[in-house]
Scaffold this motif. Structure first.
Motif, PDB file in Angstrom:
ATOM      1  N   UNK A   1      35.689  53.847 -17.399  1.00  0.00           N
ATOM      2  CA  UNK A   1      37.048  54.086 -16.943  1.00  0.00           C
ATOM      3  C   UNK A   1      37.551  52.811 -16.269  1.00  0.00           C
ATOM      4  N   UNK A   2      38.795  52.861 -15.797  1.00  0.00           N
ATOM      5  CA  UNK A   2      39.386  51.729 -15.101  1.00  0.00           C
ATOM      6  C   UNK A   2      40.115  52.226 -13.870  1.00  0.00           C
ATOM      7  N   UNK A   3      40.441  51.315 -12.981  1.00  0.00           N
ATOM      8  CA  UNK A   3      41.175  51.672 -11.772  1.00  0.00           C
ATOM      9  C   UNK A   3      42.048  50.495 -11.374  1.00  0.00           C
ATOM     10  N   UNK A   4      43.304  50.766 -11.005  1.00  0.00           N
ATOM     11  CA  UNK A   4      44.202  49.668 -10.624  1.00  0.00           C
ATOM     12  C   UNK A   4      43.673  48.825  -9.473  1.00  0.00           C
ATOM     13  N   UNK A   5      42.877  49.427  -8.584  1.00  0.00           N
ATOM     14  CA  UNK A   5      42.352  48.656  -7.464  1.00  0.00           C
ATOM     15  C   UNK A   5      41.320  47.626  -7.907  1.00  0.00           C
ATOM     16  N   UNK A   6      40.627  47.903  -9.012  1.00  0.00           N
ATOM     17  CA  UNK A   6      39.689  46.914  -9.550  1.00  0.00           C
ATOM     18  C   UNK A   6      40.452  45.893 -10.386  1.00  0.00           C
ATOM     19  N   UNK A   7      41.378  46.364 -11.217  1.00  0.00           N
ATOM     20  CA  UNK A   7      42.225  45.437 -11.959  1.00  0.00           C
ATOM     21  C   UNK A   7      42.193  45.663 -13.456  1.00  0.00           C
ATOM     22  N   UNK A   8      43.227  45.183 -14.114  1.00  0.00           N
ATOM     23  CA  UNK A   8      43.327  45.300 -15.567  1.00  0.00           C
ATOM     24  C   UNK A   8      42.258  44.449 -16.246  1.00  0.00           C
ATOM     25  N   UNK A   9      41.719  44.986 -17.334  1.00  0.00           N
ATOM     26  CA  UNK A   9      40.706  44.252 -18.073  1.00  0.00           C
ATOM     27  C   UNK A   9      39.357  44.203 -17.395  1.00  0.00           C
ATOM     28  N   UNK A  10      39.143  45.077 -16.401  1.00  0.00           N
ATOM     29  CA  UNK A  10      37.883  45.108 -15.647  1.00  0.00           C
ATOM     30  C   UNK A  10      37.366  46.545 -15.588  1.00  0.00           C
ATOM     31  N   UNK A  11      36.908  47.089 -16.728  1.00  0.00           N
ATOM     32  CA  UNK A  11      36.422  48.469 -16.746  1.00  0.00           C
ATOM     33  C   UNK A  11      35.107  48.619 -15.984  1.00  0.00           C
ATOM     34  N   UNK A  12      34.882  49.808 -15.473  1.00  0.00           N
ATOM     35  CA  UNK A  12      33.579  50.114 -14.871  1.00  0.00           C
ATOM     36  C   UNK A  12      32.873  51.148 -15.750  1.00  0.00           C
TER      37      UNK A  12
ATOM     38  N   UNK B   1      45.729  37.527 -21.012  1.00  0.00           N
ATOM     39  CA  UNK B   1      47.021  38.022 -20.551  1.00  0.00           C
ATOM     40  C   UNK B   1      47.021  39.546 -20.513  1.00  0.00           C
ATOM     41  N   UNK B   2      47.747  40.119 -19.580  1.00  0.00           N
ATOM     42  CA  UNK B   2      47.751  41.571 -19.397  1.00  0.00           C
ATOM     43  C   UNK B   2      48.170  42.306 -20.665  1.00  0.00           C
ATOM     44  N   UNK B   3      49.072  41.731 -21.430  1.00  0.00           N
ATOM     45  CA  UNK B   3      49.585  42.422 -22.607  1.00  0.00           C
ATOM     46  C   UNK B   3      48.581  42.628 -23.720  1.00  0.00           C
ATOM     47  N   UNK B   4      47.482  41.856 -23.723  1.00  0.00           N
ATOM     48  CA  UNK B   4      46.503  41.991 -24.803  1.00  0.00           C
ATOM     49  C   UNK B   4      45.267  42.774 -24.373  1.00  0.00           C
ATOM     50  N   UNK B   5      45.197  43.158 -23.109  1.00  0.00           N
ATOM     51  CA  UNK B   5      44.033  43.883 -22.608  1.00  0.00           C
ATOM     52  C   UNK B   5      44.048  45.320 -23.109  1.00  0.00           C
ATOM     53  N   UNK B   6      42.854  45.861 -23.379  1.00  0.00           N
ATOM     54  CA  UNK B   6      42.798  47.252 -23.811  1.00  0.00           C
ATOM     55  C   UNK B   6      41.389  47.773 -23.903  1.00  0.00           C
ATOM     56  N   UNK B   7      41.098  48.832 -23.136  1.00  0.00           N
ATOM     57  CA  UNK B   7      39.793  49.479 -23.217  1.00  0.00           C
ATOM     58  C   UNK B   7      38.653  48.505 -22.999  1.00  0.00           C
ATOM     59  N   UNK B   8      37.714  48.489 -23.952  1.00  0.00           N
ATOM     60  CA  UNK B   8      36.563  47.598 -23.871  1.00  0.00           C
ATOM     61  C   UNK B   8      36.675  46.421 -24.824  1.00  0.00           C
TER      62      UNK B   8
END
Length: 408
Positions: free
Chosen positions: A15-26, A128-135
């Motif tokens: 999953x992801x969380x805004x506090x960790x940041x985009x493109x940084x799944x846990x 860039x944020x626009x190309x980030x997605x999932x894993x």
């Protein structure tokens, strides 16, 4: 069509969380189990193939990447340098400069070559944020990377061996390559300017592909900045193609880092550096596996490999004993107790688990289990020890078969 971003979250893998940041799944526990199994598979395969494993820092001085060429040719994809005690340090975008330095730290003889160095290490890309997605597109990447330092006459054999490792890994993972691509330089200034080295390395990779008998296509503009590469392409459910595995030949960094070995003539010679990744990044590999298998992973990769289904509370003690036996064999097991619902409902809940062991009164009395396979097959009750031994053998062999009828 399965979307790993949705299915991976539904299955509790990441999953992801805004506090960790985009493109940084846990990674959640079930996802961590898949990842750990994948990492152990590749580390074991590398050890069997003669690789030695190292660890290197995720930070390096800016000067390191100036020497390697990353700063001149790749800095747009790197995070900004950080000032530290009068020096600038950078989150690494690649592991190869560290491995070149590790090779350089000791003197080497031709008798040691090929020297195969591997690491499953972290690296960072300023996506860039626009190309980030999932894993599939992330900013923190964990790469199954390796670098082979070898004499020029060993390059072809080592590159062929790397392609064979990739073939065997795909077989164990139950996936197929869409195509093989010979990635060449294109117009523009992002490549190292040394036409002679480019011709030499391209000829070597072309010969490797021709000798392997693999069909391939040449693609301009897809090379690394320091050399051409063989990219193994896979396709997701939406038809999007991406690179999963790669083999690259590099004459550039051995020269930049002044890498040497003593040849049989007693003189110093320059090694060739082969970059090789069998499963690519763990993140992209797991994303592809989720989509390809729809969460029904091969048994050796499955987060839960066997679920134990006691019919009533009376069978809970033998179920617990069976779970302990599974743990001793290294099998990932869960008990689905009667309080979770009817047997049918619990079986449906465990539909993605490769093996379901049903224990009723008769099975408990005879230390037996009635095994149900994920593909719908049901096996007659048989001794629990035999069942676990068979499952353990299939898992240990990284088989994609759930059961072998010839020995059942």
């Amino acid at each position: 069509m399965h979307d790993h971003r949705r299915l991976g979250r539904e299955l509790g893998l990441f999953d992801t969380d805004p506090l960790i940041g985009a493109g940084l799944p846990y990674w959640l526990p079930d996802g961590a189990a898949v990842r750990h199994a994948l990492e152990e598979y590749i580390r074991t395969a590398e050890r069997h193939a003669g690789y030695r494993h190292v660890y290197s820092p995720v930070l390096g001085k800016r000067e390191l990447y100036e020497i390697s060429g990353h700063w001149a040719h790749y800095s747009d994809d790197m995070f900004p340098p950080m000032d530290l005690g009068g020096e600038q340090v950078v989150l690494r975008p690649s592991l190869c400069p560290h491995h070149a330095v590790i090779y350089r730290s000791r003197s080497h003889s031709y008798r040691e070559l090929p020297l195969r160095m591997a690491e499953l290490g972290g690296m960072y890309r300023s996506e860039l944020s626009g190309v980030l997605g999932g894993l599939t597109r992330v900013r923190a990447i964990h790469l199954n990377d390796a670098h082979i330092f070898c004499a020029p006459d060993q390059v072809a054999e080592e590159a062929e061996a790397a392609l064979e490792m990739i073939r065997r890994a795909y077989e164990a993972l139950g996936i197929t390559a869409t195509r093989y691509r010979l990635s060449l330089p294109g117009p523009g200034g992002k490549y190292v300017a040394d036409p002679g080295k480019w011709r030499r390395s391209t000829a070597l990779l072309t010969d490797v592909l021709d000798r392997s008998g693999l069909p391939y296509e040449a693609a301009e503009g897809e090379a690394a900045f320091y050399g051409p590469k063989i990219d193994v392409q896979v396709t997701d459910g939406a038809g999007r193609e991406s690179t999963l595995s790669t083999v690259q030949i590099d004459f550039h960094q051995p020269e930049r880092f002044d890498l040497r070995y003593i040849g049989p003539d007693g003189a110093e010679h320059r090694p060739v550096m082969i970059h090789r990744s069998v499963i690519g990044s763990v993140e992209r590999a797991v994303a592809h596996l989720i989509e390809h298998h729809g969460g029904a992973f091969p048994a050796w990769l499955a987060p839960t490999q066997l679920v134990i289904l006691p019919i009533s509370d009376t069978e809970l003690p033998p179920a617990a004993a069976l779970a302990e036996s599974c743990a001793r064999l290294g099998l990932r097991t869960e008990i689905s107790a009667p309080e979770r619902g009817t047997l049918g409902a619990r079986i449906r809940d465990a539909r993605l688990v490769p093996y379901q062991a049903v224990i009723g009164a008769r099975e408990a009395a005879g230390d037996r289990v009635a095994l149900r396979l994920r593909d719908g097959r049901r096996l007659d009750p048989r001794p629990a020890g035999d069942v676990l031994a068979r499952i353990g053998a299939l898992v240990g062999a990284h088989s994609t078969d759930l059961w072998e009828d010839a020995v059942s």
